[in-house]
Design a protein around this motif. Sequence first.
Motif, PDB file in Angstrom:
ATOM      1  N   ALA A 293       0.848  -1.199   0.000  1.00  0.00           N
ATOM      2  CA  ALA A 293       0.000   0.000   0.000  1.00  0.00           C
ATOM      3  C   ALA A 293       0.879   1.242   0.000  1.00  0.00           C
ATOM      4  O   ALA A 293       2.075   1.181   0.317  1.00  0.00           O
ATOM      5  CB  ALA A 293      -0.914   0.001   1.221  1.00  0.00           C
ATOM      6  N   PHE A 294       0.285   2.364  -0.370  1.00  0.00           N
ATOM      7  CA  PHE A 294       0.986   3.643  -0.247  1.00  0.00           C
ATOM      8  C   PHE A 294       0.014   4.728   0.219  1.00  0.00           C
ATOM      9  O   PHE A 294      -1.205   4.628   0.023  1.00  0.00           O
ATOM     10  CB  PHE A 294       1.671   4.055  -1.560  1.00  0.00           C
ATOM     11  CG  PHE A 294       0.754   4.224  -2.750  1.00  0.00           C
ATOM     12  CD1 PHE A 294      -0.065   5.337  -2.882  1.00  0.00           C
ATOM     13  CD2 PHE A 294       0.720   3.261  -3.758  1.00  0.00           C
ATOM     14  CE1 PHE A 294      -0.904   5.496  -3.983  1.00  0.00           C
ATOM     15  CE2 PHE A 294      -0.101   3.407  -4.862  1.00  0.00           C
ATOM     16  CZ  PHE A 294      -0.916   4.522  -4.971  1.00  0.00           C
ATOM     17  N   ILE A 295       0.561   5.739   0.867  1.00  0.00           N
ATOM     18  CA  ILE A 295      -0.179   6.935   1.278  1.00  0.00           C
ATOM     19  C   ILE A 295       0.594   8.132   0.762  1.00  0.00           C
ATOM     20  O   ILE A 295       1.765   8.321   1.116  1.00  0.00           O
ATOM     21  CB  ILE A 295      -0.316   7.039   2.809  1.00  0.00           C
ATOM     22  CG1 ILE A 295      -1.077   5.849   3.386  1.00  0.00           C
ATOM     23  CG2 ILE A 295      -1.014   8.346   3.194  1.00  0.00           C
ATOM     24  CD1 ILE A 295      -1.055   5.809   4.919  1.00  0.00           C
ATOM     25  N   VAL A 296      -0.036   8.936  -0.085  1.00  0.00           N
ATOM     26  CA  VAL A 296       0.584  10.142  -0.622  1.00  0.00           C
ATOM     27  C   VAL A 296      -0.291  11.329  -0.233  1.00  0.00           C
ATOM     28  O   VAL A 296      -1.503  11.315  -0.467  1.00  0.00           O
ATOM     29  CB  VAL A 296       0.736  10.067  -2.153  1.00  0.00           C
ATOM     30  CG1 VAL A 296       1.259  11.382  -2.707  1.00  0.00           C
ATOM     31  CG2 VAL A 296       1.664   8.916  -2.546  1.00  0.00           C
ATOM     32  N   GLU A 297       0.324  12.350   0.363  1.00  0.00           N
ATOM     33  CA  GLU A 297      -0.421  13.539   0.811  1.00  0.00           C
ATOM     34  C   GLU A 297       0.067  14.756   0.050  1.00  0.00           C
ATOM     35  O   GLU A 297       1.257  14.876  -0.252  1.00  0.00           O
ATOM     36  CB  GLU A 297      -0.200  13.723   2.322  1.00  0.00           C
ATOM     37  CG  GLU A 297      -0.921  14.913   2.940  1.00  0.00           C
ATOM     38  CD  GLU A 297      -0.066  16.172   3.017  1.00  0.00           C
ATOM     39  OE1 GLU A 297      -0.583  17.207   3.470  1.00  0.00           O
ATOM     40  OE2 GLU A 297       1.123  16.141   2.604  1.00  0.00           O
ATOM     41  N   ASN A 298      -0.877  15.666  -0.286  1.00  0.00           N
ATOM     42  CA  ASN A 298      -0.485  16.887  -0.974  1.00  0.00           C
ATOM     43  C   ASN A 298      -1.530  17.978  -0.750  1.00  0.00           C
ATOM     44  O   ASN A 298      -2.578  17.744  -0.151  1.00  0.00           O
ATOM     45  CB  ASN A 298      -0.252  16.638  -2.466  1.00  0.00           C
ATOM     46  CG  ASN A 298       0.910  17.459  -3.001  1.00  0.00           C
ATOM     47  OD1 ASN A 298       0.730  18.578  -3.438  1.00  0.00           O
ATOM     48  ND2 ASN A 298       2.111  16.896  -2.946  1.00  0.00           N
ATOM     49  N   VAL A 299      -1.238  19.160  -1.260  1.00  0.00           N
ATOM     50  CA  VAL A 299      -2.087  20.322  -1.030  1.00  0.00           C
ATOM     51  C   VAL A 299      -3.376  20.263  -1.848  1.00  0.00           C
ATOM     52  O   VAL A 299      -3.445  19.600  -2.886  1.00  0.00           O
ATOM     53  CB  VAL A 299      -1.338  21.629  -1.363  1.00  0.00           C
ATOM     54  CG1 VAL A 299      -0.201  21.861  -0.383  1.00  0.00           C
ATOM     55  CG2 VAL A 299      -0.818  21.605  -2.793  1.00  0.00           C
ATOM     56  N   LYS A 300      -4.371  20.999  -1.370  1.00  0.00           N
ATOM     57  CA  LYS A 300      -5.654  21.080  -2.073  1.00  0.00           C
ATOM     58  C   LYS A 300      -5.479  21.625  -3.489  1.00  0.00           C
ATOM     59  O   LYS A 300      -6.220  21.256  -4.412  1.00  0.00           O
ATOM     60  CB  LYS A 300      -6.603  21.988  -1.281  1.00  0.00           C
ATOM     61  CG  LYS A 300      -7.960  22.213  -1.925  1.00  0.00           C
ATOM     62  CD  LYS A 300      -8.789  23.204  -1.126  1.00  0.00           C
ATOM     63  CE  LYS A 300     -10.137  23.469  -1.796  1.00  0.00           C
ATOM     64  NZ  LYS A 300     -10.943  24.452  -1.040  1.00  0.00           N
TER      65      LYS A 300
END
Length: 406
Positions: free
Chosen positions: A113-120
């Motif tokens: 699995a992966f989790i990628v976070e970024n700006v709106k």
Amino acid sequence: MKAVELFAGAGGLAMGVSLAGFEPLAIVEWDKWACDTVRDNQTGGYPLVADWPLHEGDVRHFDWTSIDESVDLVAGGPPCQPFSMGGKHKAHDDSRDMFPATVDIIRRLRPKAFIVENVKGLTRSTFANYYQYILLQLEFPELPSRKNEEWFDHFLRLQAERTSGRQKGKKLTYNVTATLVNAANFGIPQKRERVFIVGFRSDLKIDWSFPRSTHSHERLLHDQWVSGEYWKRLKVPAGKRPTMPASVAAKVRKLALAPLPPDSLPWRTVRDAIEGLPDPQSAAAKKIANHRFQPGAKVYPGHTGSPLDLPAKTLKAGDHGVPGGENMLVNPDGSVRYFTIRESARIQTFPDGFLFHGSWTETMRQLGNAVPVALGHVVARSVAEKLIRKEMQLVAETLHHVRGVA
């Protein structure tokens, strides 16, 4: 379960991942100041980060062949400046775009699995095609761009591949879910909207959706202006309570007529976050690490600060002042001051025992770029639960098969 953290910064998402039960195989961050923050906490014996295998450097130059264990999770927030509302909005033309590197690492490590976070800002219409391009790259990491291939041509090739269905079941693919999230809806004392892109390897056949929100503005309004529970809980006497804003009067009337309060917890506010911390200009503040007064706060058009009795505006990492005054507190009497580092850390849900390295400006940059620890934990925990359930299912199926053969 084993994890790899990319673009770790001061460690907000990585701490949430660790709290969810993942053991880090590598924590990679290029910024020296952020690495110094983690190293200082390791030297000080802070337990959550004490054994982190921290690597200072570019993720593109890390020797990924040194990871010789199976990876359950890759997590990270690629630099957001190419898509930030306050940036230059260059997306794929910005050298800081680290999504291609992220996809390459996923292709190499083949995590469950992966989790990628970024700006709106990534979801803005200006970036619509490139956003879909990012999602398709993460879905089909084994179909990289060809030499000298323009990104849009690669995008069209990925679209054709998805339509054909040729990759499914034959090569490495992921079931990808992207969700725009307001951190305040999960108990973070901050109105921080971010995109979370979560993928599970297709062969695992895991069905996942973003966790349901737990907190609401409506319940905060109820507790403030209908039941008064908010003021009682925080021991704010009647004479020091602010006047109800006219902008929420209609909502409050509706809430007062409802037979039951909203079935959620109230948004956590700045007052909730900084409860128990002394005034940063007091003598008592000198005994608290990272809790020093920063002078110079002022109100002017477009720079209005964060009210005490609402979640803070999104903490920012601006280089030349912060539009909107997001890093500034507005007291009920209208006076303003900058948040201290410790107050900002609480707003980002870092624990009080975790200390920050650098000047106020440098440390606020680290905090402004961070994922709130508690929000990272919410997401990582939901991913961990799915992976553990899948593992238990596979074990049960194996035992059933063995018994059947016997």
